[in-house]
Design a protein around this motif. Structure first.
Motif, PDB file in Angstrom:
ATOM      1  N   SER A 183       0.827  -1.216   0.000  1.00 54.05           N
ATOM      2  CA  SER A 183       0.000   0.000   0.000  1.00 54.05           C
ATOM      3  C   SER A 183       0.859   1.263   0.000  1.00 54.05           C
ATOM      4  CB  SER A 183      -0.932   0.004   1.210  1.00 54.05           C
ATOM      5  OG  SER A 183      -0.202   0.195   2.418  1.00 54.05           O
ATOM      6  N   TYR A 184       2.085   1.156   0.539  1.00 54.73           N
ATOM      7  CA  TYR A 184       2.954   2.327   0.604  1.00 54.73           C
ATOM      8  C   TYR A 184       3.675   2.594  -0.713  1.00 54.73           C
ATOM      9  CZ  TYR A 184       2.352   3.571   5.470  1.00 54.73           C
ATOM     10  OH  TYR A 184       1.816   4.013   6.654  1.00 54.73           O
ATOM     11  N   ALA A 185       3.518   1.698  -1.655  1.00 55.10           N
ATOM     12  CA  ALA A 185       4.121   1.928  -2.967  1.00 55.10           C
ATOM     13  C   ALA A 185       3.428   3.082  -3.689  1.00 55.10           C
ATOM     14  CB  ALA A 185       4.045   0.662  -3.816  1.00 55.10           C
ATOM     15  N   GLU A 186       2.218   3.402  -3.226  1.00 51.23           N
ATOM     16  CA  GLU A 186       1.429   4.428  -3.920  1.00 51.23           C
ATOM     17  C   GLU A 186       1.309   5.726  -3.114  1.00 51.23           C
ATOM     18  OE1 GLU A 186      -2.284   2.548  -4.626  1.00 51.23           O
ATOM     19  OE2 GLU A 186      -1.423   0.917  -5.806  1.00 51.23           O
ATOM     20  N   VAL A 187       1.938   5.801  -1.939  1.00 49.13           N
ATOM     21  CA  VAL A 187       1.782   7.008  -1.131  1.00 49.13           C
ATOM     22  C   VAL A 187       2.658   8.137  -1.661  1.00 49.13           C
ATOM     23  CG1 VAL A 187       1.273   5.651   0.931  1.00 49.13           C
ATOM     24  CG2 VAL A 187       3.609   6.435   0.527  1.00 49.13           C
ATOM     25  N   ASP A 188       2.317   9.337  -1.282  1.00 51.19           N
ATOM     26  CA  ASP A 188       3.079  10.523  -1.654  1.00 51.19           C
ATOM     27  C   ASP A 188       4.345  10.552  -0.800  1.00 51.19           C
ATOM     28  OD1 ASP A 188       4.133  13.022  -2.071  1.00 51.19           O
ATOM     29  OD2 ASP A 188       2.222  14.086  -1.916  1.00 51.19           O
ATOM     30  N   THR A 189       5.478  10.222  -1.400  1.00 52.46           N
ATOM     31  CA  THR A 189       6.733  10.130  -0.643  1.00 52.46           C
ATOM     32  C   THR A 189       7.230  11.495  -0.168  1.00 52.46           C
ATOM     33  OG1 THR A 189       7.982  10.153  -2.708  1.00 52.46           O
ATOM     34  CG2 THR A 189       7.468   7.998  -1.755  1.00 52.46           C
ATOM     35  N   ARG A 191       5.171  13.714   1.100  1.00 59.07           N
ATOM     36  CA  ARG A 191       4.370  13.978   2.299  1.00 59.07           C
ATOM     37  C   ARG A 191       4.704  13.009   3.422  1.00 59.07           C
ATOM     38  NH1 ARG A 191      -2.284  14.406   2.469  1.00 59.07           N
ATOM     39  NH2 ARG A 191      -2.419  15.124   4.650  1.00 59.07           N
ATOM     40  N   TYR A 192       4.996  11.737   3.067  1.00 56.03           N
ATOM     41  CA  TYR A 192       5.288  10.702   4.070  1.00 56.03           C
ATOM     42  C   TYR A 192       6.636  10.039   3.780  1.00 56.03           C
ATOM     43  CZ  TYR A 192       0.205  11.139   4.533  1.00 56.03           C
ATOM     44  OH  TYR A 192      -1.072  11.616   4.689  1.00 56.03           O
ATOM     45  N   PRO A 193       7.722  10.801   3.715  1.00 61.38           N
ATOM     46  CA  PRO A 193       9.012  10.220   3.310  1.00 61.38           C
ATOM     47  C   PRO A 193       9.548   9.181   4.291  1.00 61.38           C
ATOM     48  CG  PRO A 193       9.317  12.440   4.163  1.00 61.38           C
ATOM     49  CD  PRO A 193       7.836  12.241   4.028  1.00 61.38           C
ATOM     50  N   LEU A 194       9.394   9.435   5.582  1.00 60.48           N
ATOM     51  CA  LEU A 194       9.945   8.511   6.578  1.00 60.48           C
ATOM     52  C   LEU A 194       9.140   7.214   6.636  1.00 60.48           C
ATOM     53  CD1 LEU A 194      10.766  11.046   9.440  1.00 60.48           C
ATOM     54  CD2 LEU A 194      12.289  10.129   7.671  1.00 60.48           C
ATOM     55  N   ALA A 195       7.838   7.314   6.579  1.00 57.99           N
ATOM     56  CA  ALA A 195       6.997   6.116   6.609  1.00 57.99           C
ATOM     57  C   ALA A 195       7.240   5.250   5.375  1.00 57.99           C
ATOM     58  CB  ALA A 195       5.518   6.512   6.694  1.00 57.99           C
ATOM     59  N   ALA A 196       7.308   5.877   4.228  1.00 57.38           N
ATOM     60  CA  ALA A 196       7.538   5.128   2.993  1.00 57.38           C
ATOM     61  C   ALA A 196       8.900   4.449   2.998  1.00 57.38           C
ATOM     62  CB  ALA A 196       7.418   6.060   1.790  1.00 57.38           C
ATOM     63  N   ASP A 197       9.883   5.129   3.575  1.00 64.19           N
ATOM     64  CA  ASP A 197      11.237   4.580   3.609  1.00 64.19           C
ATOM     65  C   ASP A 197      11.382   3.441   4.616  1.00 64.19           C
ATOM     66  OD1 ASP A 197      14.108   4.705   2.880  1.00 64.19           O
ATOM     67  OD2 ASP A 197      14.337   5.323   4.982  1.00 64.19           O
ATOM     68  N   SER A 198      10.521   3.406   5.640  1.00 66.32           N
ATOM     69  CA  SER A 198      10.688   2.463   6.751  1.00 66.32           C
ATOM     70  C   SER A 198       9.710   1.304   6.759  1.00 66.32           C
ATOM     71  CB  SER A 198      10.564   3.217   8.090  1.00 66.32           C
ATOM     72  OG  SER A 198      11.518   4.243   8.188  1.00 66.32           O
ATOM     73  N   VAL A 199       8.677   1.336   5.931  1.00 66.40           N
ATOM     74  CA  VAL A 199       7.613   0.345   6.051  1.00 66.40           C
ATOM     75  C   VAL A 199       8.104  -1.083   5.855  1.00 66.40           C
ATOM     76  CG1 VAL A 199       6.894   0.552   3.618  1.00 66.40           C
ATOM     77  CG2 VAL A 199       5.253  -0.218   5.371  1.00 66.40           C
ATOM     78  N   GLU A 200       9.013  -1.306   4.918  1.00 66.95           N
ATOM     79  CA  GLU A 200       9.508  -2.669   4.699  1.00 66.95           C
ATOM     80  C   GLU A 200      10.280  -3.175   5.908  1.00 66.95           C
ATOM     81  OE1 GLU A 200      11.458  -3.710   1.105  1.00 66.95           O
ATOM     82  OE2 GLU A 200      10.189  -2.451  -0.157  1.00 66.95           O
ATOM     83  N   THR A 201      11.069  -2.308   6.508  1.00 68.27           N
ATOM     84  CA  THR A 201      11.817  -2.692   7.705  1.00 68.27           C
ATOM     85  C   THR A 201      10.868  -3.000   8.848  1.00 68.27           C
ATOM     86  OG1 THR A 201      13.677  -1.301   7.046  1.00 68.27           O
ATOM     87  CG2 THR A 201      13.573  -1.969   9.362  1.00 68.27           C
ATOM     88  N   MET A 202       9.847  -2.173   9.046  1.00 67.65           N
ATOM     89  CA  MET A 202       8.883  -2.389  10.121  1.00 67.65           C
ATOM     90  C   MET A 202       8.108  -3.689   9.919  1.00 67.65           C
ATOM     91  SD  MET A 202       7.419   1.423  11.018  1.00 67.65           S
ATOM     92  CE  MET A 202       6.823   1.790   9.355  1.00 67.65           C
ATOM     93  N   ALA A 203       7.682  -3.939   8.694  1.00 64.88           N
ATOM     94  CA  ALA A 203       6.906  -5.146   8.411  1.00 64.88           C
ATOM     95  C   ALA A 203       7.746  -6.411   8.538  1.00 64.88           C
ATOM     96  CB  ALA A 203       6.295  -5.064   7.015  1.00 64.88           C
ATOM     97  N   ALA A 204       9.051  -6.278   8.370  1.00 65.61           N
ATOM     98  CA  ALA A 204       9.933  -7.444   8.429  1.00 65.61           C
ATOM     99  C   ALA A 204      10.214  -7.888   9.858  1.00 65.61           C
ATOM    100  CB  ALA A 204      11.249  -7.146   7.710  1.00 65.61           C
ATOM    101  N   VAL A 205       9.916  -7.040  10.845  1.00 64.02           N
ATOM    102  CA  VAL A 205      10.165  -7.396  12.243  1.00 64.02           C
ATOM    103  C   VAL A 205       9.155  -8.451  12.676  1.00 64.02           C
ATOM    104  CG1 VAL A 205      10.252  -6.564  14.610  1.00 64.02           C
ATOM    105  CG2 VAL A 205      11.061  -5.099  12.747  1.00 64.02           C
TER     106      VAL A 205
END
Length: 228
Positions: A183-189, A191-205
């Motif tokens: 879902s973060y592949a389509e967000v406005d990077t 506006r949400y640069p940190l979330a978009a950059d970190s989502v894969e790391t967060m989901a991998a935990v």
């Protein structure tokens, strides 16, 4: 008159019901609770596991609530089996909170119940006594030991109930993580640069890694109170 029925012999199901006891019933419940079926602990399934009419359970437990609380306490007691206080308070608290989580995740059906209830029985009392002993050893007084215990108890109950829910979700949990990342592949990077950059790391935990990390944060916070 029916002369084919054996004289003096009760039907097989009735004979099995007469052999039931609280221990036998709880052991059957543990076998069922190790699975992931949502209704594994229904009286119908418990009766089927025991080969007895479900109504026979009421001879040993006033109702399903009493049975489930006894079962939750049995699981706590199993987790306490073999516990020996560690060389210091922190080792003891860590061990207790890892034991509690591990045994309940082996019985996820029971964990979802235990997260919201208190059993008021022997296993729970042993856990509380061991936790308070460790906190007193750390140097906390009576009142603050109680406060820290509540924080630790609620932490492990809430997190374990949450984790048990993930176990019961099975593949749906992994699918949710995948959907979260995609879902973060389509967000406005912009506006949400940190979330978009970190989502894969967060989901991998993984959940166990996350619990242990949060537990160390909690223990660090407790230790910090001792040096104020």
């Amino acid at each position: 008159m029916d002369n084919d029925k054996p004289v003096g012999k009760a039907p097989a199901r009735r004979r099995r019901a007469q052999g039931l006891g609280r221990e036998v019933i709880l052991e059957a419940c543990l076998r069922l609770a190790a699975g992931t079926e949502s209704d594994a602990l229904s009286f119908r399934k418990i009766g089927k596991e025991l080969g007895a009419d479900p109504t026979a359970l009421y001879r040993h437990f006033a109702g399903k609530d009493e049975l489930l609380l006894a079962l939750a306490d049995r699981v706590i007691a199993m987790g306490m089996d073999g516990y020996v206080p560690g060389p210091g308070w922190e080792a003891s608290v860590r061990d207790l909170m890892l034991r509690f989580r591990a045994i309940f995740l082996h019985y996820p059906q029971v964990a979802t119940l235990a997260a919201l209830r208190v059993t008021r029985q022997e296993g729970e009392r042993e856990f509380i006594e061991a936790m308070l002993a460790a906190l007193r050893q750390a140097g906390f007084g009576r009142h603050e030991s109680a406060l820290v215990y509540r924080a630790c108890g609620d932490f492990v109950l809430a997190w374990t109930g949450f984790s048990a829910g993930l176990v019961l979700l099975g593949e749906k949990s992994a699918q949710d993580d995948e959907a979260w990342v995609s879902s973060y592949a389509e967000v406005d990077t912009e506006r949400y640069p940190l979330a978009a950059d970190s989502v894969e790391t967060m989901a991998a935990v993984r959940d166990e890694e996350n619990y242990r990390f949060a537990l160390e944060l909690l223990l660090g916070g407790i230790a910090a109170r001792l040096v104020r």
